[in-house]
Design a protein around this motif. Sequence first.
Motif, short mmCIF file in Angstrom:
data_model
loop_
_atom_site.label_atom_id
_atom_site.label_comp_id
_atom_site.label_asym_id
_atom_site.label_seq_id
_atom_site.Cartn_x
_atom_site.Cartn_y
_atom_site.Cartn_z
N ILE A 13 1.02 -0.98 0.26
CA ILE A 13 -0.39 0.04 -0.37
C ILE A 13 0.63 1.14 -0.08
N ILE A 14 2.04 1.15 0.79
CA ILE A 14 3.13 2.25 1.08
C ILE A 14 3.45 2.62 -0.69
N ALA A 15 3.46 1.35 -0.69
CA ALA A 15 3.86 1.30 -2.48
C ALA A 15 3.68 2.04 -3.36
N ILE A 16 2.46 1.44 -3.34
CA ILE A 16 1.12 2.61 -4.43
C ILE A 16 0.99 4.06 -3.94
N LEU A 17 0.82 4.05 -2.96
CA LEU A 17 0.38 5.59 -2.67
C LEU A 17 2.04 6.34 -2.81
N PHE A 18 3.07 6.18 -2.64
CA PHE A 18 4.49 6.87 -2.76
C PHE A 18 4.31 6.91 -4.53
N GLY A 22 4.27 10.65 -6.02
CA GLY A 22 5.23 10.92 -7.01
C GLY A 22 5.56 11.25 -8.25
N CYS A 23 3.25 10.77 -8.94
CA CYS A 23 3.33 11.03 -10.55
C CYS A 23 2.73 12.38 -10.08
N MET A 25 3.33 14.93 -8.33
CA MET A 25 4.30 15.75 -8.11
C MET A 25 4.53 16.26 -9.59
N VAL A 26 5.06 14.69 -10.43
CA VAL A 26 5.34 15.20 -11.72
C VAL A 26 4.72 16.07 -12.39
N PHE A 27 3.53 15.84 -12.09
CA PHE A 27 2.27 16.06 -12.90
C PHE A 27 1.53 17.40 -12.72
N TRP A 28 2.45 18.17 -11.36
CA TRP A 28 2.90 19.46 -10.60
C TRP A 28 3.11 20.10 -11.72
N TYR A 29 4.49 19.73 -11.81
CA TYR A 29 5.27 20.31 -12.52
C TYR A 29 5.56 20.48 -14.15
N THR A 30 4.09 20.14 -14.69
CA THR A 30 3.92 20.01 -16.22
C THR A 30 3.13 21.30 -16.46
N PRO A 31 2.56 21.36 -17.54
CA PRO A 31 1.66 22.07 -17.52
C PRO A 31 0.68 22.18 -17.49
N PHE A 32 0.38 20.31 -17.94
CA PHE A 32 -0.88 19.99 -17.77
C PHE A 32 -1.69 20.08 -16.59
N TYR A 33 -1.01 20.40 -15.55
CA TYR A 33 -2.07 20.64 -14.47
C TYR A 33 -2.90 22.04 -14.45
N SER A 34 -1.51 23.33 -14.73
CA SER A 34 -2.43 24.07 -14.08
C SER A 34 -3.26 24.76 -15.51
N ASN A 35 -3.40 23.93 -17.23
CA ASN A 35 -3.86 24.59 -17.42
C ASN A 35 -5.25 23.89 -17.05
N MET A 36 -5.61 22.38 -16.68
CA MET A 36 -6.24 21.83 -16.40
C MET A 36 -7.35 22.20 -15.42
N MET A 37 -6.65 22.58 -14.20
CA MET A 37 -7.41 23.56 -13.31
C MET A 37 -7.77 24.62 -13.57
N VAL A 38 -7.76 25.93 -14.68
CA VAL A 38 -7.66 26.78 -15.05
C VAL A 38 -9.18 26.92 -15.82
N LYS A 39 -9.33 25.43 -16.53
CA LYS A 39 -10.79 25.31 -17.78
C LYS A 39 -12.26 24.31 -16.31
N LEU A 40 -11.27 24.25 -15.81
CA LEU A 40 -12.19 22.95 -14.19
C LEU A 40 -12.82 24.68 -13.51
#
Length: 381
Positions: A13-18, A22-23, A25-40
């Motif tokens: 469970i810890i490994a899956i959560l990790f 991790g994914c 955090m990587v997503f937060w550092y890409t342009p896709f996350y902020s663009n998605m939030m603006v659309k929402l």
Amino acid sequence: MVKLHWMVRLVRIIAILFVFFGCLMVFWYTPFYSNMMVKLLNTFVPVEVNQVAAKSQQNAALSESENLEPGSDLWIARQAYLKLMEQEINSKNTEGMTTLGLRYKALQEKILKEQQEEQDAEEKPMIPLVAEQATSEVSADQSTEAVKALLDLNSEDNKALMDEYLIFLTTYKLKEVKPDSELHAASELVASQVQEDIAIVQNENAEKNKSISQPYAIVVLGGGLTLDKNQKDIIVNPYTKLRLETTLDLEKKVNLPIVLSGVEAPYMQKWLAERGVEAKLLENRSMNTCENTRFSSLLLQKKGGAPTVLLITDRYHMPRTRRLFALNGIETIPVEAPMPTQLTSWQPSQQNYDHSRRANYETLATIRDMLFGSSGCREVP
């Protein structure tokens, strides 16, 4: 089936959560996350204008020059004067306009004299407990509905005062004006003021015929201040500067009054003035977004009304700000200002995280406002 030991399950469970975080955090550092939030945010944040609040903006005769306190006796007298001036303009009665101007000056002097007498009476010694009670009662009345009532000329108190002033302006007997007298000189000044008032009334009539969906002003929200390189002088920070640069570009395309909102307003006005753009309407008391929208709306009411404005702020701030303006009766046309850092391509970067962090803040603030209301938001400036 062999039953896994609880330690193995826990590690799994810890490994899956990790991996998940991790994914993320990587997503937060890409342009896709902020663009998605603006659309929402743009999809789910409501911006329907509150029709009750909108009535106070429907006069749609925005004036940069008038500076009377809304709901005050002088403000109501001004409305009575402009109403009669419009009638004189329609009848093309030049002599009547000058007479009306002189009567209006006499009415102003009468009101100021009465206010001075009331002020002198209030300055008499008061019993402390009585004074404290009176102060608390005034504070309790400072609600949104009370502010709207001040601006309603059809309310019982305001209508009675309006009728009284209309009678004064139509029946007051003026003193005979002799050449070379002080009254003669004063009448010449009044005549020149009347010409300015005629232009104001004609401009207001043109504004009233304007479609409500067309913008009446440009509203620019401050984004903060910072210290100059010398670490002494206060200047606008990068967020505010980019909003002002957007204002410069927009001002070249539309000739509209500019409203600067926030404690940053005087510094914003100075920045624009250095670049040849004059912004006369300052709302310099707001400390947060809720106060930005509320105090700017009151300022626009005070100046005659603006049912629709061009709103300048960044893309993440825009949905929440548009919602709050709508609650105050103003429709907004968004004009997005850039962020200090630009989104990069798909790869993770610190610049992208700056956008994601801003998107997270505005999302949480919007959820808070919609569920619990805006905190720390004063009713009146």
